[in-house]
Write an enzyme that holds these catalytic residues in place. Sequence first.
Site: not given
Lengths: 441, 441
Positions: A219, A247, A273, A300, A323, A350
Site C-alpha cells: 500500500k 496500491d 493500482e 475492485e 471482484d 481482487h
Amino acid sequence: MSERISSVETIDVRFPTSRHRDGSDAMNPFPDYSAAYVILRTSAGAEGHGLVFTVGRGTDIQVAAVQALAPMVIGQSVDDLVADPAALARRLVGDSQIRWLGPEKGVVHMAAGGLVNAVWDLAARRAGKPLWKLLADLTPEQVVAQVDFRYLRDALTEDEALALLRAAEGGRAERERQLRAEGYPAYTTTPGWLGYDDEKLARLCREAVEAGYELIKLKVGGNLADDVRRLGIARQAVGPDIRLAVDANQIWGVPEAISWMRELAAFDPYWIEEPTSPDDVLGHAAVRKALAPVKVATGEHVHNAVMFKQLLQADAVDVVQIDACRVAGVNENLAILLLAAKFGVPVCPHAGGVGLCELVQHLAMFDFVALSGSIEDRAIEYVDHLHEHFTDPVRISGGRYLAPTAAGMSAEIRSASLTEYRYPDGPAWSDGPVMAGSSTA
Amino acid sequence: MSERISSVETIDVRFPTSRHRDGSDAMNPFPDYSAAYVILRTSAGAEGHGLVFTVGRGTDIQVAAVQALAPMVIGQSVDDLVADPAALARRLVGDSQIRWLGPEKGVVHMAAGGLVNAVWDLAARRAGKPLWKLLADLTPEQVVAQVDFRYLRDALTEDEALALLRAAEGGRAERERQLRAEGYPAYTTTPGWLGYDDEKLARLCREAVEAGYELIKLKVGGNLADDVRRLGIARQAVGPDIRLAVDANQIWGVPEAISWMRELAAFDPYWIEEPTSPDDVLGHAAVRKALAPVKVATGEHVHNAVMFKQLLQADAVDVVQIDACRVAGVNENLAILLLAAKFGVPVCPHAGGVGLCELVQHLAMFDFVALSGSIEDRAIEYVDHLHEHFTDPVRISGGRYLAPTAAGMSAEIRSASLTEYRYPDGPAWSDGPVMAGSSTA
C-alpha cells in the site's frame, strides 16, 4: 410440487479487524471486514450461499438492499433459477423502481450480485461440482447466454464472445488437468499494509518470497517519504526479480498520481493500482500513458461491465482486477472476463477482505480453463485473513491457489462464526464498535 | 450552549403516481414518485429540509442510508455547519467504512446529498434568503472553498474556477434584476410520457406552446413505429420553430441509439437525452459524433463530478443535466456547474419527479447570476406534478420559472402531505402497493 426458494436470510456479520489494522491503506485506515451474508433455502432443504463484502459501518444498508430484492427470488422455481441465472440477474438489475437507486452501481447492484452468486452456489452444489468446473463445462453458447450484452455490443458482440470461447475449446481438458495438478498463481498483499512497521514489512516480504510468491503488493499514498522508505525496504528484502506492485486505493488526483509515482519509479514497481477515482477512465488512461512501462491496474471498485468496457476501449488499464462481489454476480463477471479476453488484457482478481478469495478463485480458474487459456502475467490476490471462518476455505501451496474440489462457490461461512460475529448482537461485539468513526477527508 | 443539530428525521414518503402512468418512460413504466425525506432539527427549534428523490420500491434502502450517515450530523454546531457545508460533505462522502459501498455513487452518495442539501436549506433560512441568492452573494473565494477538487484538477483547478467566477462578477446585479423580473426559462416534459395516448399528446403539445414553452420533450425508445408516429404528431402540433427534444432513458446500446435516432431525424429533434447507459462516457461521445447536429444530453443518472468531468473532456455531451438529488448535494453541483462553465457547455437541469423542480431551480439561478451569466440555450425541466405538496412550490409563468423569494431551498413538504403519503402506513397506501412489480428486463 416442484422445489422452490422458500426463504432468503440476510445476516450482518462483521469481524473486528481494525483492532490490529489488518487491511489498512490510504483510504481505509480502520476497516472492519464485514459482509451482508445471504442464505437461500429451498423447499427441499437445499441451500445457496452468497455475500456482499463490506468494511464495517453501512453493512446494515447493504442488508436492507438484499432484503428489498429478496421478494424477486422467494417462491421461484429452483430448476428455473439454476438453469438460467441470467434471467434472475436481469430481473434484479432491471427492476424499474429499484433501478433508480443505481442504476447498476453501488448498494443495489452489489445486492443483486449477492443473490445471483448465491444462486450459482446453489446451482454448483446441485451439480455436485465446484463452480469453476460447472462454468468450464458449459458450452460456448451457454456461457454467452448468461451475459447481458445490451450496453456492450460496441466493444463485444455475441458472435465475438462465441468465437473467443470456441477458440479455447481445444485445450480445455489439458488445462483442467494442469489446474488440478499445479493450482493457479497467487500474489500476496499480506506484507504491505500501511499500518505495519518497517521490521514487520521486511520480515513479511522475506517470508512471502520463501513461500513461493513472485508478486507482492504494498500500500502507498499516505506519505511520500514513508513510501520511498518502505519500497526501499521491500525491494531490498525481495531482491530484483520479485515483482513489487503498489496500491494507492484512489487517494490521488491524476496529476498527483503521476508526480508521486515518478518518485517511486526507482524501485521498479510492477503496477500502480487504483491511482485515482475508479470512475475516472480518462484519468487512468492519462496516468498509464505518463507512467509506462509501469502498469496500471484497477477494478475492485469498478462498478459494472460498462466501466470495464471503457477502461479497455480507452487503453486505460494493463491489468483488469475483477471482484466477486462488486458487480451483479457471476453473470456480470463473465461479461468482464469476455471483455478482457477480447482486448487481450490479463485479469488479476481482487481478493482479501472476507470471502473474496474464496469466491473469486472460481472465476479466474474458469477463465484459465475455458476462456483466456493462460496464466501468464495473471495471479489472484491473496491475503491470509479470516479463511478459518469458511467451510471450504481457499488452499494455498507454493504461492498458488489449489483448485477447489467441493461442490459450490466456497461461499459458506461456518455457522459458529455467524453466531459469534453477527452485528451488533454477536459475542464478538459485546464491547461495542471498535472505532467511533474515521474519515479520509 | 451554542445551537446544535439535535435530530435527523428521515421519512419514506411515496406518491402513487403509477396509477395514471404519469412519469412513464422506456425504463420506468410504472414509477411511484417518492422521497427519502430529511428533516434536520436544531436545539434552537430551527429546521433544515432535504430529500432524495426515488421512484417507489427501494426508498426504504435510501432511508436506511440517510440514517447510517445521520450520526455524523447530530450534535454538530449549526454555526460551523452553515459556515462550511463542504466540511460536512467531505466527512459524509469520505467516511472510510461507508465509502466502500460507493464510492461516491448510488445510495450512499445520494444520502450524503440529502443531508448536505438540508444543511444548505438551513443555512439559507438562517440567512433569510432563497438559496440561489445566498449562493450568488458568496465571493468567488467562498464558492471555490465549497468544492472538492481532489479528482478534478486535471480538468479544472482552483485558480481556473476563481477566474470563471471573477469574470462573472461584473454583471451580477443586472442579472439578478433580470432574473427577478423575468424568471428563468423552463421546458416541459408534461406532454410526452409514453403512457399517454395520441390525442392527449397532441393536446398537451398545443397547450404547452400556448403556455409559452419553446422546448418540449418526448419520451422515446419503447417502439420505433410508435416513436415515428408520436414525433410526427408532436411536430405537427407545435410547428417547425418549437424545439422538440427526445429522451430514451438509457434503453439503448450505442449502435442501437445511433440507428434508432437516424429514423427520427426527419422530425428535427433538438437533443437525444440518455441514449445509453449513463456510465458510458465513450458511448455518449460516439453517439454524439454519429448524430450531430442532434445534441446529446445526459446527467440525471450521472453519479458524480468525476463522470461529468469525463463527459466534458471527451466531447460527449452538448447539454449538462444536473440533478439536485443524484450527487452529494449543493457542493458537488457547484463543482459540476464550474466544470460546465469551464468547457462552455450549457446546463439544462433535470427536474420533475417530486421536489426536483423546487430544489434545482436554485442552482440554475445561481449559475445565471454568478457563474455562466447566460440563459442562452438553457432551460430547467418542468413537469406539473406534485408541487401542491410543497410549502414553497415553484411558480411558472409564460414558460419560465419565477425566482423563489422565500428563505431556504424550497425543499419543505407540507406536514399534511407527509402524513397522507408516508409509506407504508399513510392513508394513501391503505390499499397496499399499486403494482406487484415490473421490470425493464
